[in-house]
Motif scaffolding. Structure first.
Motif, PDB file in Angstrom:
ATOM      1  N   PHE A  39      -0.168  14.598  -0.879  1.00 52.41           N
ATOM      2  CA  PHE A  39      -1.184  14.209   0.088  1.00 52.41           C
ATOM      3  C   PHE A  39      -1.096  14.993   1.394  1.00 52.41           C
ATOM      4  O   PHE A  39      -2.002  14.904   2.220  1.00 52.41           O
ATOM      5  CB  PHE A  39      -1.059  12.720   0.405  1.00 52.41           C
ATOM      6  CG  PHE A  39      -1.230  11.817  -0.787  1.00 52.41           C
ATOM      7  CD1 PHE A  39      -2.485  11.482  -1.256  1.00 52.41           C
ATOM      8  CD2 PHE A  39      -0.120  11.314  -1.451  1.00 52.41           C
ATOM      9  CE1 PHE A  39      -2.647  10.653  -2.353  1.00 52.41           C
ATOM     10  CE2 PHE A  39      -0.269  10.481  -2.551  1.00 52.41           C
ATOM     11  CZ  PHE A  39      -1.538  10.157  -3.003  1.00 52.41           C
ATOM     12  N   ASP A  40      -0.016  15.743   1.584  1.00 54.06           N
ATOM     13  CA  ASP A  40       0.228  16.366   2.888  1.00 54.06           C
ATOM     14  C   ASP A  40       0.385  17.878   2.819  1.00 54.06           C
ATOM     15  O   ASP A  40       0.961  18.489   3.715  1.00 54.06           O
ATOM     16  CB  ASP A  40       1.485  15.756   3.530  1.00 54.06           C
ATOM     17  CG  ASP A  40       1.367  14.254   3.702  1.00 54.06           C
ATOM     18  OD1 ASP A  40       0.331  13.813   4.246  1.00 54.06           O
ATOM     19  OD2 ASP A  40       2.298  13.531   3.297  1.00 54.06           O
ATOM     20  N   LYS A  58       7.204  17.944  -0.541  1.00 54.75           N
ATOM     21  CA  LYS A  58       6.055  17.167  -0.064  1.00 54.75           C
ATOM     22  C   LYS A  58       5.325  16.400  -1.163  1.00 54.75           C
ATOM     23  O   LYS A  58       4.437  15.593  -0.856  1.00 54.75           O
ATOM     24  CB  LYS A  58       5.054  18.093   0.632  1.00 54.75           C
ATOM     25  CG  LYS A  58       5.557  18.723   1.916  1.00 54.75           C
ATOM     26  CD  LYS A  58       4.446  19.522   2.587  1.00 54.75           C
ATOM     27  CE  LYS A  58       4.861  20.057   3.940  1.00 54.75           C
ATOM     28  NZ  LYS A  58       3.746  20.768   4.617  1.00 54.75           N
ATOM     29  N   ALA A  68      -0.697   6.042  -4.175  1.00 54.60           N
ATOM     30  CA  ALA A  68      -1.687   6.377  -3.157  1.00 54.60           C
ATOM     31  C   ALA A  68      -1.318   5.830  -1.788  1.00 54.60           C
ATOM     32  O   ALA A  68      -1.255   6.562  -0.801  1.00 54.60           O
ATOM     33  CB  ALA A  68      -3.059   5.859  -3.591  1.00 54.60           C
ATOM     34  N   SER A  69      -1.078   4.519  -1.689  1.00 60.91           N
ATOM     35  CA  SER A  69      -0.597   3.895  -0.447  1.00 60.91           C
ATOM     36  C   SER A  69      -1.426   4.273   0.773  1.00 60.91           C
ATOM     37  O   SER A  69      -0.886   4.505   1.852  1.00 60.91           O
ATOM     38  CB  SER A  69       0.877   4.267  -0.196  1.00 60.91           C
ATOM     39  OG  SER A  69       1.686   3.812  -1.238  1.00 60.91           O
ATOM     40  N   HIS A  71      -2.990   7.005   1.541  1.00 65.09           N
ATOM     41  CA  HIS A  71      -2.824   8.373   2.033  1.00 65.09           C
ATOM     42  C   HIS A  71      -4.132   9.163   2.065  1.00 65.09           C
ATOM     43  O   HIS A  71      -4.192  10.231   2.658  1.00 65.09           O
ATOM     44  CB  HIS A  71      -1.826   9.136   1.159  1.00 65.09           C
ATOM     45  CG  HIS A  71      -0.407   8.716   1.362  1.00 65.09           C
ATOM     46  ND1 HIS A  71       0.277   8.967   2.525  1.00 65.09           N
ATOM     47  CD2 HIS A  71       0.449   8.069   0.534  1.00 65.09           C
ATOM     48  CE1 HIS A  71       1.510   8.492   2.413  1.00 65.09           C
ATOM     49  NE2 HIS A  71       1.642   7.936   1.220  1.00 65.09           N
ATOM     50  N   GLN A 211      -2.713   1.659  -4.285  1.00 63.73           N
ATOM     51  CA  GLN A 211      -1.738   0.809  -3.589  1.00 63.73           C
ATOM     52  C   GLN A 211      -1.797  -0.633  -4.109  1.00 63.73           C
ATOM     53  O   GLN A 211      -2.865  -1.143  -4.340  1.00 63.73           O
ATOM     54  CB  GLN A 211      -2.006   0.811  -2.102  1.00 63.73           C
ATOM     55  CG  GLN A 211      -0.965   0.072  -1.271  1.00 63.73           C
ATOM     56  CD  GLN A 211      -1.223   0.225   0.210  1.00 63.73           C
ATOM     57  OE1 GLN A 211      -2.257   0.725   0.609  1.00 63.73           O
ATOM     58  NE2 GLN A 211      -0.279  -0.200   1.030  1.00 63.73           N
TER      59      GLN A 211
END
Length: 211
Positions: A39-40, A58, A68-69, A71, A211
């Motif tokens: 995600f980053d 990452k 997912a949480s 993001h 999530q």
């Protein structure tokens, strides 16, 4: 062929790679394919000489699981290179599967490709071309590219659905095995089957759980 991303060529490390599903398959070519999900990621990560280390730092490699949480949309960092003794690459595609309300749907995205082609309004890509010579079962690497890479973000992500992504890489057209046989025998290739095919690689999926 089955390919395994292992720390070393030992029984234990190869077995561990199978256990974590960091593997991919090909139709017979030796394409090199590496995929990380996260995600980053940044564009600098993809272009870096140590993109593999950044991928592990990452995100997760092919075969991995992402939570997912909140993001946002998942990203895939994809690197593919041709078989050193084979054909150039035509394109990279992402196959996305979505499981929601008890049903599964799939969608194909063209995410990287050779040449100056452009996607149409439906996301379709024109053919790369065909250099296959049927008379002698040869082809030329005058089209396609040796390396394709992309940082792709899912434009249609539904945070409430379970999704998976796997990558496939297509070569430019090359003679089918039967075309090689026809050329060796001095015969015209049969019209009952394609005279040229596009060999390809298929990556292990990355799974995303909401999530």
């Amino acid at each position: 062929y089955a390919a395994v991303w292992a720390e070393s060529n030992t029984r234990d490390h190869i077995y561990e790679a199978f256990r974590r599903r960091e593997v991919y398959g090909t139709t017979g070519t030796r394409i090199q394919l590496r995929v990380f999900g996260g995600f980053d990621f940044m564009e600098d990560d993809m272009r870096s000489a140590d993109y593999v280390a950044r991928g592990y730092e990452k995100g997760v490699p092919m075969g991995g699981d992402l939570l997912a949480s909140g993001h946002g949309a998942p990203q895939l960092m994809i690197h593919a290179s041709k078989d050193p003794q084979g054909a150039h690459l035509d394109r990279i595609q992402v196959v996305k599967g979505t499981f929601k309300n008890g049903e599964i749907s799939e969608q194909i995205y063209n995410v990287a490709w050779s040449g100056q082609r452009t996607l149409d309004g439906a996301g379709q890509l024109p053919p790369v071309g065909n250099t296959v010579n049927l008379a002698d079962a040869s082809y030329e690497n005058a089209i396609g590219q040796a390396v394709l890479s992309v940082l792709w973000t899912d434009p249609d992500y539904d945070p409430n659905a379970r999704v998976f992504y796997y990558v496939r890489v297509l070569e430019i057209p090359t003679p089918r095995y039967s075309t090689y046989a026809s050329a060796a025998l001095g015969k015209t290739p049969s019209t009952f089957r394609p005279a040229a095919i596009q060999e390809r690689a298929y990556g292990s999926p990355i799974w995303v759980t909401p999530q």
